[in-house]
Design a protein around this motif. Structure first.
Motif, PDB file in Angstrom:
ATOM      1  N   ARG A  80       0.828  -1.202   0.000  1.00  0.00           N
ATOM      2  CA  ARG A  80       0.000   0.000   0.000  1.00  0.00           C
ATOM      3  C   ARG A  80       0.864   1.253   0.000  1.00  0.00           C
ATOM      4  NH1 ARG A  80      -5.052   0.780   4.227  1.00  0.00           N
ATOM      5  NH2 ARG A  80      -5.989   2.651   3.272  1.00  0.00           N
ATOM      6  N   ALA A  81       0.638   2.117  -0.999  1.00  0.00           N
ATOM      7  CA  ALA A  81       1.406   3.360  -1.135  1.00  0.00           C
ATOM      8  C   ALA A  81       0.655   4.286  -2.078  1.00  0.00           C
ATOM      9  CB  ALA A  81       2.820   3.076  -1.649  1.00  0.00           C
ATOM     10  N   ASP A  82       1.138   5.532  -2.139  1.00  0.00           N
ATOM     11  CA  ASP A  82       0.493   6.511  -3.016  1.00  0.00           C
ATOM     12  C   ASP A  82       0.703   6.197  -4.491  1.00  0.00           C
ATOM     13  OD1 ASP A  82      -0.475   7.953  -0.874  1.00  0.00           O
ATOM     14  OD2 ASP A  82       1.250   9.302  -0.793  1.00  0.00           O
ATOM     15  N   GLY A 135      -2.991   4.462  -1.445  1.00  0.00           N
ATOM     16  CA  GLY A 135      -2.531   5.205  -0.278  1.00  0.00           C
ATOM     17  C   GLY A 135      -3.566   5.152   0.833  1.00  0.00           C
ATOM     18  N   ASP A 136      -4.002   6.310   1.299  1.00  0.00           N
ATOM     19  CA  ASP A 136      -5.018   6.390   2.348  1.00  0.00           C
ATOM     20  C   ASP A 136      -6.433   6.470   1.782  1.00  0.00           C
ATOM     21  OD1 ASP A 136      -3.021   6.351   4.252  1.00  0.00           O
ATOM     22  OD2 ASP A 136      -2.842   8.547   4.308  1.00  0.00           O
ATOM     23  N   ALA A 150      -2.932  11.271  -6.275  1.00  0.00           N
ATOM     24  CA  ALA A 150      -1.950  10.675  -5.364  1.00  0.00           C
ATOM     25  C   ALA A 150      -0.529  10.981  -5.805  1.00  0.00           C
ATOM     26  CB  ALA A 150      -2.168   9.164  -5.286  1.00  0.00           C
ATOM     27  N   GLY A 206       2.110  13.134  -3.624  1.00  0.00           N
ATOM     28  CA  GLY A 206       3.414  12.582  -3.283  1.00  0.00           C
ATOM     29  C   GLY A 206       4.551  13.461  -3.745  1.00  0.00           C
TER      30      GLY A 206
END
Length: 249
Positions: free
Chosen positions: A68-70, A128-129, A147, A151
């Motif tokens: 999980r990441a942007d 991401g979130d 995103a 970032g």
């Protein structure tokens, strides 16, 4: 561990198979052998493609969430879901920045989907979130762009903060901003009044002496009289000298 497949997941493929076989039977009754066979095969294929039996791309939910990441998208999908099929058609092939999770093959993924709107929210996309429900290709692209921009701005802010906190190396070239800041601080320091001695303050408080005007020439050939505060000016004498004498002289 596989999850419990809801009964409605079988409805669409069952209707496709039954409807296709009925059409194939009609064609076979009309002695259209090739047409009936083709329709029957197409109905069976569509039933399989839209059923939970088809596996498709799948990564265990725990492994997927560790990515999980942007700049990474985790797509939770289900076979037979129309929106999931459209998203899979638009995002073709395996991509390093996209992870697919089949919720029918992972109980943890199915529980995550149920906690975020249920199977009606599929395909569920995690970037991401942010969590997107019933994601279309347009919303997916917008979320990826937002995103990436976020970032980039966060990375730039971190770089500027790191540069500000880092000590300046000896002999490093000065930028225009540094020179302007130095100039401003120098002018501000010069604008502050410096302390003066009592003698300087007394000399400045003493009134200045007015300069004397040059000597004024006398009227009609009279003698010059220096003008100044020590020589009074006799206006009556000047007037007598200008007026003619009554005796005719």
């Amino acid at each position: 561990m596989t999850s419990r497949i809801p009964a409605r997941a079988w409805l669409r493929p069952a209707l496709l198979v039954i409807g296709g076989l009925l059409v194939a039977a009609i064609l076979l009754g009309m002695r259209l052998w090739w047409g009936g066979a083709a329709v029957a095969l197409a109905a069976l294929f569509m039933g399989y493609w839209t059923s939970p039996v088809r596996g498709g791309q799948h990564v265990p939910f725990g492994l997927a969430m560790s990515r999980r990441a942007d700049d990474h998208a985790i797509i939770l999908w289900a076979p037979g879901d129309p929106l999931s099929a459209r998203l899979q058609t638009a995002i073709r092939g395996e991509r390093p920045d996209v992870t697919w999770v089949n919720v029918y093959q992972d109980a943890d993924a199915d529980a995550f989907v149920l906690a975020h709107g249920g199977h009606a929210a599929l395909p569920l996309v995690v970037i991401g979130d942010e969590i997107l429900r019933r994601t279309t290709m347009g919303r997916y692209l917008d979320a990826r762009a937002a995103a990436a921009e976020s970032g980039t701005s966060v990375g730039a802010d971190r770089a500027r903060a790191k540069q500000a906190l880092a000590p300046e190396p000896w002999g490093a070239p000065r930028t225009r901003d540094d020179e302007a800041a130095t100039e401003a601080s120098t002018s501000a320091s010069h604008s502050v009044a410096e302390p003066r001695s009592p003698a300087e303050a007394a000399s400045e408080a003493r009134p200045a002496t007015a300069p004397r005007s040059p000597a004024m020439p006398a009227a009609q050939g009279g003698a010059e009289r220096p003008a100044g505060p020590s020589t009074p000016v006799d206006l009556e004498a000047d007037r007598d000298a200008l007026l003619p004498d009554d005796s005719g002289n």
